[in-house]
Scaffold this motif. Structure first.
Motif, PDB file in Angstrom:
ATOM      1  N   LEU A 213       0.830  -1.202   0.000  1.00  0.00           N
ATOM      2  CA  LEU A 213       0.000   0.000   0.000  1.00  0.00           C
ATOM      3  C   LEU A 213       0.870   1.259   0.000  1.00  0.00           C
ATOM      4  O   LEU A 213       0.537   2.249  -0.666  1.00  0.00           O
ATOM      5  CB  LEU A 213      -0.930  -0.010   1.211  1.00  0.00           C
ATOM      6  N   THR A 214       1.964   1.218   0.734  1.00  0.00           N
ATOM      7  CA  THR A 214       2.857   2.374   0.776  1.00  0.00           C
ATOM      8  C   THR A 214       3.488   2.627  -0.587  1.00  0.00           C
ATOM      9  O   THR A 214       3.579   3.780  -1.038  1.00  0.00           O
ATOM     10  CB  THR A 214       3.962   2.156   1.821  1.00  0.00           C
ATOM     11  N   ARG A 215       3.926   1.562  -1.258  1.00  0.00           N
ATOM     12  CA  ARG A 215       4.509   1.728  -2.598  1.00  0.00           C
ATOM     13  C   ARG A 215       3.473   2.268  -3.582  1.00  0.00           C
ATOM     14  O   ARG A 215       3.792   3.083  -4.458  1.00  0.00           O
ATOM     15  CB  ARG A 215       5.081   0.393  -3.088  1.00  0.00           C
ATOM     16  N   ARG A 216       2.236   1.807  -3.445  1.00  0.00           N
ATOM     17  CA  ARG A 216       1.181   2.303  -4.327  1.00  0.00           C
ATOM     18  C   ARG A 216       0.964   3.795  -4.108  1.00  0.00           C
ATOM     19  O   ARG A 216       0.795   4.564  -5.073  1.00  0.00           O
ATOM     20  CB  ARG A 216      -0.099   1.523  -4.063  1.00  0.00           C
ATOM     21  N   ILE A 217       0.947   4.215  -2.861  1.00  0.00           N
ATOM     22  CA  ILE A 217       0.777   5.644  -2.544  1.00  0.00           C
ATOM     23  C   ILE A 217       1.956   6.442  -3.087  1.00  0.00           C
ATOM     24  O   ILE A 217       1.779   7.544  -3.637  1.00  0.00           O
ATOM     25  CB  ILE A 217       0.635   5.834  -1.014  1.00  0.00           C
ATOM     26  N   GLU A 218       3.167   5.911  -2.953  1.00  0.00           N
ATOM     27  CA  GLU A 218       4.350   6.617  -3.446  1.00  0.00           C
ATOM     28  C   GLU A 218       4.293   6.806  -4.966  1.00  0.00           C
ATOM     29  O   GLU A 218       4.665   7.869  -5.483  1.00  0.00           O
ATOM     30  CB  GLU A 218       5.606   5.841  -3.058  1.00  0.00           C
ATOM     31  N   ARG A 219       3.835   5.775  -5.695  1.00  0.00           N
ATOM     32  CA  ARG A 219       3.749   5.887  -7.146  1.00  0.00           C
ATOM     33  C   ARG A 219       2.747   6.957  -7.559  1.00  0.00           C
ATOM     34  O   ARG A 219       3.001   7.765  -8.453  1.00  0.00           O
ATOM     35  CB  ARG A 219       3.370   4.532  -7.762  1.00  0.00           C
ATOM     36  N   ILE A 220       1.576   6.961  -6.906  1.00  0.00           N
ATOM     37  CA  ILE A 220       0.561   7.965  -7.247  1.00  0.00           C
ATOM     38  C   ILE A 220       1.064   9.364  -6.915  1.00  0.00           C
ATOM     39  O   ILE A 220       0.882  10.316  -7.691  1.00  0.00           O
ATOM     40  CB  ILE A 220      -0.753   7.669  -6.503  1.00  0.00           C
ATOM     41  N   ALA A 221       1.708   9.522  -5.763  1.00  0.00           N
ATOM     42  CA  ALA A 221       2.172  10.840  -5.330  1.00  0.00           C
ATOM     43  C   ALA A 221       3.291  11.354  -6.211  1.00  0.00           C
ATOM     44  O   ALA A 221       3.408  12.571  -6.448  1.00  0.00           O
ATOM     45  CB  ALA A 221       2.631  10.776  -3.873  1.00  0.00           C
ATOM     46  N   SER A 222       4.157  10.453  -6.697  1.00  0.00           N
ATOM     47  CA  SER A 222       5.286  10.898  -7.521  1.00  0.00           C
ATOM     48  C   SER A 222       4.859  11.214  -8.951  1.00  0.00           C
ATOM     49  O   SER A 222       5.359  12.155  -9.567  1.00  0.00           O
ATOM     50  CB  SER A 222       6.382   9.826  -7.520  1.00  0.00           C
ATOM     51  N   ARG A 223       3.921  10.425  -9.507  1.00  0.00           N
ATOM     52  CA  ARG A 223       3.484  10.643 -10.893  1.00  0.00           C
ATOM     53  C   ARG A 223       2.412  11.724 -11.004  1.00  0.00           C
ATOM     54  O   ARG A 223       2.244  12.340 -12.062  1.00  0.00           O
ATOM     55  CB  ARG A 223       2.951   9.336 -11.468  1.00  0.00           C
TER      56      ARG A 223
END
Length: 311
Positions: free
Chosen positions: A211-221
């Motif tokens: 879930l953390t990696r998913r949030i990081e991807r959305i926040a970065s892109r």
């Protein structure tokens, strides 16, 4: 043979409270010697401190027989100078043999040729336990409060900026770090005492990481409507981390109800600290991401392990 201090007046040196000090000198030994002068001039305070030193120095032995050793006042003076100036024993030996004001503070005059081997200083100072130093500090602080009752209301201190790391996006990574640390502390105890409920801890931690990696991807892109797309994984992360925190709290309460031996093995206080910090971050994330609230920086926590971190 030991004694508190030498009561014999000498012609070749002043008594400790009358030792002349150069207050224009900025060396750190001057305020230490001045403080020792005040302690010596207060018989009740002086005797209380020397009694504490005597208990450590004598141990189970008698103080009225054997060869003469350093008296308790000399041990106190040398200990204060070493701690206050952060001296090594070799430097302290040189001062004890050459520094006129320090020797007079210890009751040694110009006609006295007593030398101090560093081993002698070390062996005597090391007899004073840390608990005794803490008790002496308490007596000195109490004396300071008596002299200046209003001084305790104000504190002056030097500070400096120290760099710390902040991961972005902060809330999700902090929740992950907090959950990871809580599980890391709990699992050895759960396995040692055969406690149920933590068999799938690796699976739970992996779900948090995904879930953390998913949030990081959305926040970065970013992209269109990325703030709304962040809400679903954040909501899932908050639900999962809340479930883990509830289980951890229940386990802490169970161990707190046991005897002291178990409490020593299981560091409830440390785990409770990480639970509180992780819960604080969860509340901030709920307010900022799900409710769309703009949270001031002074209410945020930027590091689970270094809570003093500021943006």
């Amino acid at each position: 043979m030991r004694k508190p201090f030498s009561r014999q007046r000498r012609l070749d040196c002043n008594s400790p409270e009358n030792v002349s000090l150069n207050f224009e000198c900025r060396h750190e030994i001057i305020p230490i010697l001045r403080s020792l002068q005040h302690i010596y001039s207060q018989p009740v305070l002086r005797d209380q401190i020397l009694e504490l030193v005597a208990q450590d120095v004598n141990g189970e032995s008698r103080d009225d027989c054997g060869r003469p050793g350093l008296n308790y006042w000399q041990i106190l003076v040398l200990s204060a100078v070493r701690l206050g100036c952060d001296y090594k024993y070799d430097a302290l030996q040189d001062l004890a043999e050459q520094h006129r004001a320090l020797r007079q503070m210890m009751g040694l005059g110009d006609w006295d040729d007593e030398n101090f081997n560093f081993r002698r200083i070390r062996d005597n100072i090391s007899l004073v336990r840390p608990e005794t130093i803490g008790a002496v500090d308490g007596l000195i602080v109490s004396e300071g409060h008596r002299l200046a009752p209003e001084a305790a209301k104000e504190i002056r201190a030097d500070s400096f900026v120290m760099e710390t790391n902040i991961h972005y996006p902060s809330e999700s990574t902090l929740i992950r770090d907090g959950v990871r640390k809580i599980i890391e502390l709990i699992i050895p105890q759960a396995e040692a005492f055969n406690l149920p409920g933590w068999r799938q801890h690796k699976h739970l931690l992996e779900k948090v990481r995904k879930l953390t990696r998913r949030i990081e991807r959305i926040a970065s892109r970013k992209g269109s409507d990325y703030k709304n797309r962040l809400k679903k994984p954040y909501r899932q992360l908050l639900q999962l981390s809340g479930k883990i925190l509830r289980k951890a709290r229940a386990l802490c309460e169970a161990f707190s109800a046991l005897d002291d031996d178990c409490s020593m093995v299981f560091n409830v206080q440390t785990i409770s600290t990480f639970i509180e910090r992780t819960q604080h971050v969860r509340q901030i994330a709920h307010r900022r991401v799900l409710n769309g609230e703009k949270v001031p920086n002074n209410e945020k926590l930027f590091s689970i392990f270094e809570p003093h971190t500021q943006l």
